[in-house]
Design an enzyme around this catalytic site. Structure first.
Site, PDB file in Angstrom:
ATOM      1  N   PHE A 165      21.562   3.986  14.612  1.00 22.11           N
ATOM      2  CA  PHE A 165      21.111   4.348  13.277  1.00 22.11           C
ATOM      3  C   PHE A 165      21.827   5.612  12.816  1.00 22.11           C
ATOM      4  O   PHE A 165      22.157   5.774  11.643  1.00 22.11           O
ATOM      5  CB  PHE A 165      19.593   4.556  13.286  1.00 22.11           C
ATOM      6  CG  PHE A 165      19.012   4.785  11.923  1.00 22.11           C
ATOM      7  CD1 PHE A 165      18.916   3.745  11.001  1.00 22.11           C
ATOM      8  CD2 PHE A 165      18.563   6.035  11.553  1.00 22.11           C
ATOM      9  CE1 PHE A 165      18.385   3.960   9.739  1.00 22.11           C
ATOM     10  CE2 PHE A 165      18.021   6.258  10.293  1.00 22.11           C
ATOM     11  CZ  PHE A 165      17.938   5.222   9.386  1.00 22.11           C
TER      12      PHE A 165
ATOM     13  N   GLU B  81      29.620  18.797  20.086  1.00 25.30           N
ATOM     14  CA  GLU B  81      28.988  17.520  19.762  1.00 25.30           C
ATOM     15  C   GLU B  81      28.288  17.669  18.408  1.00 25.30           C
ATOM     16  O   GLU B  81      27.586  18.663  18.176  1.00 25.30           O
ATOM     17  CB  GLU B  81      27.978  17.105  20.835  1.00 25.30           C
ATOM     18  CG  GLU B  81      28.613  16.577  22.108  1.00 25.30           C
ATOM     19  CD  GLU B  81      29.241  17.675  22.959  1.00 25.30           C
ATOM     20  OE1 GLU B  81      28.638  18.770  23.044  1.00 25.30           O
ATOM     21  OE2 GLU B  81      30.340  17.451  23.509  1.00 25.30           O
TER      22      GLU B  81
ATOM     23  N   ARG C 249       7.300  11.053  13.131  1.00 23.82           N
ATOM     24  CA  ARG C 249       8.689  11.489  13.183  1.00 23.82           C
ATOM     25  C   ARG C 249       9.166  11.500  14.630  1.00 23.82           C
ATOM     26  O   ARG C 249       8.609  12.211  15.482  1.00 23.82           O
ATOM     27  CB  ARG C 249       8.835  12.883  12.567  1.00 23.82           C
ATOM     28  CG  ARG C 249       8.674  12.912  11.047  1.00 23.82           C
ATOM     29  CD  ARG C 249       9.546  11.897  10.380  1.00 23.82           C
ATOM     30  NE  ARG C 249       9.914  12.224   9.008  1.00 23.82           N
ATOM     31  CZ  ARG C 249      10.609  11.414   8.231  1.00 23.82           C
ATOM     32  NH1 ARG C 249      10.998  10.223   8.695  1.00 23.82           N
ATOM     33  NH2 ARG C 249      10.926  11.770   7.005  1.00 23.82           N
TER      34      ARG C 249
ATOM     35  N   ALA D  84      11.395  11.820   0.796  1.00 20.91           N
ATOM     36  CA  ALA D  84      12.798  12.043   1.183  1.00 20.91           C
ATOM     37  C   ALA D  84      13.461  10.708   1.490  1.00 20.91           C
ATOM     38  O   ALA D  84      12.782   9.705   1.760  1.00 20.91           O
ATOM     39  CB  ALA D  84      12.888  12.969   2.386  1.00 20.91           C
TER      40      ALA D  84
ATOM     41  N   PRO E 239      23.875  23.299  10.305  1.00 24.56           N
ATOM     42  CA  PRO E 239      25.316  23.043  10.266  1.00 24.56           C
ATOM     43  C   PRO E 239      26.036  23.245  11.594  1.00 24.56           C
ATOM     44  O   PRO E 239      27.172  22.795  11.752  1.00 24.56           O
ATOM     45  CB  PRO E 239      25.821  24.044   9.209  1.00 24.56           C
ATOM     46  CG  PRO E 239      24.799  25.134   9.196  1.00 24.56           C
ATOM     47  CD  PRO E 239      23.494  24.459   9.470  1.00 24.56           C
ATOM     48  N   GLY E 240      25.392  23.890  12.550  1.00 26.59           N
ATOM     49  CA  GLY E 240      26.024  24.033  13.859  1.00 26.59           C
ATOM     50  C   GLY E 240      26.022  22.759  14.666  1.00 26.59           C
ATOM     51  O   GLY E 240      26.761  22.647  15.650  1.00 26.59           O
TER      52      GLY E 240
ATOM     53  N   GLU F  23      24.752  16.574   8.046  1.00 27.47           N
ATOM     54  CA  GLU F  23      23.938  16.235   6.877  1.00 27.47           C
ATOM     55  C   GLU F  23      23.798  17.394   5.891  1.00 27.47           C
ATOM     56  O   GLU F  23      23.614  18.547   6.282  1.00 27.47           O
ATOM     57  CB  GLU F  23      22.534  15.829   7.339  1.00 27.47           C
ATOM     58  CG  GLU F  23      21.577  15.509   6.221  1.00 27.47           C
ATOM     59  CD  GLU F  23      20.156  15.343   6.732  1.00 27.47           C
ATOM     60  OE1 GLU F  23      19.522  14.336   6.382  1.00 27.47           O
ATOM     61  OE2 GLU F  23      19.681  16.221   7.483  1.00 27.47           O
TER      62      GLU F  23
ATOM     63  N   GLU G 289      12.042  -1.235   7.069  1.00 22.47           N
ATOM     64  CA  GLU G 289      12.413   0.045   7.673  1.00 22.47           C
ATOM     65  C   GLU G 289      11.302   0.596   8.560  1.00 22.47           C
ATOM     66  O   GLU G 289      11.358   1.742   8.993  1.00 22.47           O
ATOM     67  CB  GLU G 289      12.773   1.054   6.576  1.00 22.47           C
ATOM     68  CG  GLU G 289      14.007   0.652   5.789  1.00 22.47           C
ATOM     69  CD  GLU G 289      14.424   1.694   4.759  1.00 22.47           C
ATOM     70  OE1 GLU G 289      13.856   2.813   4.775  1.00 22.47           O
ATOM     71  OE2 GLU G 289      15.333   1.397   3.956  1.00 22.47           O
TER      72      GLU G 289
ATOM     73  N   GLU H 187       8.330   1.520   7.952  1.00 21.98           N
ATOM     74  CA  GLU H 187       7.697   2.717   7.404  1.00 21.98           C
ATOM     75  C   GLU H 187       6.191   2.504   7.258  1.00 21.98           C
ATOM     76  O   GLU H 187       5.736   1.456   6.791  1.00 21.98           O
ATOM     77  CB  GLU H 187       8.306   3.062   6.043  1.00 21.98           C
ATOM     78  CG  GLU H 187       9.754   3.514   6.112  1.00 21.98           C
ATOM     79  CD  GLU H 187      10.339   3.824   4.753  1.00 21.98           C
ATOM     80  OE1 GLU H 187      11.191   4.736   4.682  1.00 21.98           O
ATOM     81  OE2 GLU H 187       9.955   3.162   3.779  1.00 21.98           O
TER      82      GLU H 187
END
Length: 221
Positions: free
Chosen positions: A41, A65, A92, A109, A147-148, A152, A175, A177
């Site tokens: 995914f 990575e 989640r 979202a 960002p490290g 996204e 999905e 959900e």
């Protein structure tokens, strides 16, 4: 008396560089290899690169990575007339070890497909996840959550809505959900935020924006 800026604390002899515009850009990175470690995914890559250094020259090869995923939108739904917010609750996978619960309260979202307009995705997700039409969409920020380690970028909105008939369980079966919708008075939601119950970046960023702008939004009624 000199009117030059005071030197930074810590005895630094030189002022910090100006940060209004980036010193380095994409051309200052040499991407030597992108190796796919996993494709499901989401995608996991091992990236080898080198980059220019602040004091001149180039770095040695650096291996990192990176979690590669599509960009996303988030939208905090707010009812000006009722002074209420609409949040969604769902399990989640990244929070399975959470000490309280892996079910999280969040803004609506969703992920952006190639070529899609983020604003249209925000409106679509509001219908799919909360059964709610957005009357006005206000763009707040675009940011990298981590960002490290992750590629996204999130575009965050506030959506003005009528929450009187909003509620129930929503989501797409294909999905998997299972989304419970909650309509909360702003002050109750803020209490939850201060108590640590709203513990995700979208909530924190959007709620602090709304706390600042709430009075002006309500004055438009």
């Amino acid at each position: 008396m000199s009117d030059s800026p005071t030197a930074p604390l810590g005895g630094a002899e030189r002022a910090a560089p100006i940060v209004d515009t980036p010193r380095f850009h994409a051309a200052d990175v040499e991407r030597q290899d992108d190796e796919c470690l996993f494709q499901g995914f989401f995608r996991l890559e091992r990236r080898t690169l080198r980059h220019r250094l602040f004091q001149g020259g180039w770095s040695a090869p650096v291996v990192r990575e990176v979690h590669v995923r599509r960009d996303a939108v988030g939208v905090l739904l707010y009812d000006v007339n009722c002074d209420a917010v609409v949040l969604v609750e769902q399990i989640r996978a990244g929070a399975l070890d959470d000490p309280l619960s892996p079910w999280k309260l969040e803004p609506v979202a969703g992920l952006i497909e190639a070529g899609e307009d983020p604003a249209e995705v925000a409106r679509r997700e509001a219908i799919e996840e909360a059964g709610c039409d957005i009357d006005e969409l206000i763009e707040l920020h675009t940011y990298y959550p981590s960002p490290g380690a992750c590629s996204e970028r999130v575009t965050l909105y506030c959506g003005l809505v009528d929450s009187r008939d909003v509620g129930g369980v929503h989501g797409l079966d294909e999905e998997h959900e299972d989304i419970q919708v909650h309509v909360l008075p702003f002050l109750k939601a803020w209490e939850l935020l201060e108590a640590g119950r709203l513990d995700n970046a979208m909530c924190l960023i959007a709620f602090h924006w709304l706390a600042r702008e709430r009075a002006s939004l309500r004055a438009r009624r």
